[in-house]
Design an enzyme around this catalytic site. Sequence first.
Site, short mmCIF file in Angstrom:
data_model
loop_
_atom_site.label_atom_id
_atom_site.label_comp_id
_atom_site.label_asym_id
_atom_site.label_seq_id
_atom_site.Cartn_x
_atom_site.Cartn_y
_atom_site.Cartn_z
N CYS A 53 21.79 17.22 -12.60
CA CYS A 53 20.68 17.49 -13.49
C CYS A 53 19.59 16.52 -13.11
O CYS A 53 19.70 15.34 -13.41
CB CYS A 53 21.07 17.56 -15.00
SG CYS A 53 19.44 17.44 -15.99
N CYS A 56 18.47 14.55 -16.17
CA CYS A 56 19.35 13.47 -16.74
C CYS A 56 19.44 12.47 -15.86
O CYS A 56 19.27 11.14 -16.32
CB CYS A 56 20.74 14.21 -16.62
SG CYS A 56 20.80 15.96 -17.68
N CYS A 172 5.37 9.89 -9.45
CA CYS A 172 6.19 10.69 -8.62
C CYS A 172 7.39 11.23 -9.26
O CYS A 172 8.25 10.49 -9.37
CB CYS A 172 6.23 10.08 -7.11
SG CYS A 172 7.39 10.75 -6.08
N CYS A 175 10.44 10.13 -7.08
CA CYS A 175 10.70 8.84 -7.09
C CYS A 175 11.26 8.25 -8.40
O CYS A 175 12.33 7.44 -8.36
CB CYS A 175 9.38 8.05 -7.20
SG CYS A 175 8.29 8.39 -5.77
#
Length: 359
Positions: A53, A56, A172, A175
């Site tokens: 995920c 997560c 981002c 990122c």
Amino acid sequence: MERYNQIWVFVGALALFVLSALANDVVVLTEDNFEKEVGQDRGALVEFYAPWCGHCKKLAPEYEKLGASFKKAKSVLIGKVDCDEHKSLCSKYGVSGYPTIKWFPKGSLEPKKYEGPRTVEALAEFVNNEGGTNVKIAAIPSNAVVLTTDNFDEVVLDKTKDVLVEFYAPWCGHCKNLAPTYEKVATAFKLEDDVIIANLDADKYKDLAEKYGVSGYPTLKFFPQNNKAGEDYDGGRDLEDFVTFINEKCGTSRDAKGQLTSKAGLVDSLDALVKEFVAAGKDDKKAAFSKIEAEVEKLEGSSARYGKIYLKIAKNSMEKGADYSKNEINRLQRMLEKSISPAKADEFTLKKNVLSAFT
């Protein structure tokens, strides 16, 4: 430059120590231990997550900081459940999306869902309110070198270092997803003097990003010792992908946890001479030792350092007998099984690996 390296090594060692401890700060909950840990004599904040995920992964560094901050709070547990591995447990508590965060009051298995922001500050405020604590967020240093216009050339263009640079933007999403993995890469190679894992806020330092042709985020570039123009990193973005790349490019032998592998410290040209040394009779040992000595004198860089280990072991083998290597391997293995510093673990592993060539 020497002073900078000393400071960097000190800060890096401190960061490694702090981050290495985080693995135990968030309690891993399973179907076997959940009710032994949760609903007992302390409140518990539990993250129900899935390893694949993206949200997560983005939460992971924040949640680790939370675990580190509440580590000494005896009245609160910070835990997590892998819902891919423990589906029935997650189903029991009505988890249908990831991550789901729930608060279990002291003595209760009836949770309250957390609906607030997924930042360490917001989570800490929630836990303090629910648990009656007053915990402050622990500051956790990064193992990645933070680049700016002031230090970029000094760090990246140093021809004695191999440098991996992530050009990122704070806003981002990709990122943010990469951040916890990249931190683990930095941690894994922190003890390598000639390898630097660094990052640059390309939104803040646009001129540097443009200079190296960065047009999207994150962009990763590798600056080996022999090419300071930089090379694009096009490999995978899992931890293992980065580790494999750096080991191949830099000649290191680390695993994903930062530990030296069984190949670390071995030198092929010396291994061949060691076989001759081991097989030699008592009268021929000195001649075989001289060949190892001559080969070590030709070596450079880290191989020269490893060569000194070969020479010391060969000398001890002649003085202490055939059982020296076997006995020393057993002794070092016992030491490695104790709680020792990462630097000592490296030292013992290198010696143990070279000793294996003599057995």
